[in-house]
Design a protein around this motif. Structure first.
Motif, short mmCIF file in Angstrom:
data_model
loop_
_atom_site.label_atom_id
_atom_site.label_comp_id
_atom_site.label_asym_id
_atom_site.label_seq_id
_atom_site.Cartn_x
_atom_site.Cartn_y
_atom_site.Cartn_z
N ILE A 1 0.85 -1.20 0.00
CA ILE A 1 0.00 0.00 0.00
C ILE A 1 0.88 1.25 0.00
CG2 ILE A 1 -1.80 1.27 1.22
CD1 ILE A 1 -2.77 -1.49 2.30
N GLU A 2 1.99 1.19 0.72
CA GLU A 2 2.93 2.31 0.70
C GLU A 2 3.49 2.51 -0.71
OE1 GLU A 2 5.81 1.87 3.85
OE2 GLU A 2 4.23 1.42 5.31
N LYS A 3 3.80 1.41 -1.42
CA LYS A 3 4.27 1.51 -2.81
C LYS A 3 3.17 2.13 -3.69
CE LYS A 3 8.18 -1.01 -2.68
NZ LYS A 3 9.46 -0.42 -2.77
N TYR A 4 1.94 1.71 -3.47
CA TYR A 4 0.79 2.25 -4.20
C TYR A 4 0.70 3.77 -3.98
CZ TYR A 4 -4.23 3.10 -4.97
OH TYR A 4 -5.45 3.60 -5.36
N PHE A 5 0.84 4.20 -2.73
CA PHE A 5 0.81 5.64 -2.43
C PHE A 5 1.95 6.36 -3.16
CE2 PHE A 5 -1.36 5.12 2.00
CZ PHE A 5 -2.60 4.95 1.39
N LEU A 6 3.14 5.77 -3.18
CA LEU A 6 4.27 6.38 -3.89
C LEU A 6 3.99 6.47 -5.39
CD1 LEU A 6 7.29 4.72 -2.03
CD2 LEU A 6 6.68 7.16 -2.03
#
Length: 132
Positions: A22-27
């Motif tokens: 999810i953090e990668k998605y946000f990035l």
């Protein structure tokens, strides 16, 4: 990026690990960069929604075409948060909120723990204008 409304100290190690894609998605959103999305999602993932009463389902490759490498001019004011995440063994679900200008999106993720770590298996979302 903010973690679920629970403080980070209350998240289990499993929950924190499942937050990684999810953090990668946000990035990916922040940088308008499909390479982060390809890291976050399984290659077989679909992104689905009801748009103006019509069901849409994009395979990951089509979804990634939406990212052109140019962050939004209002990126500094956009907010993204993980509202909750639940882990059961090698499967998880999460709800996130993205506030992008006049639009607020609610995303629901199904995640799986793979040999390559946690990945988003599928996403369903809804967008709503915050303008009256």
């Amino acid at each position: 990026m903010t973690h679920p409304s629970q403080s980070n100290s209350k998240l289990t190690a499993e929950q924190l690990a499942a937050c990684a894609p999810i953090e990668k998605y946000f990035l990916g959103h922040a940088h308008d960069d499909a390479s982060y999305m390809r890291q976050a999602f399984l290659p077989s993932a679909h992104i689905e929604s009801m748009r103006e009463g019509v069901f849409t389902s994009w395979p990951l490759n089509i979804y990634c075409e939406r990212f052109g490498g140019k962050p939004a001019s209002d990126e500094a004011t956009r907010r993204r948060s993980i509202d909750w995440i639940e882990v059961a063994g090698s499967a998880a679900s999460a709800r996130v909120t993205l506030v992008h200008g006049a639009m607020t999106f609610t995303d629901y993720f199904v995640l799986l723990q793979t040999q390559d770590g946690w990945k988003i298996a599928n996403k369903a979302f809804v967008g709503k204008s915050t303008q009256a």
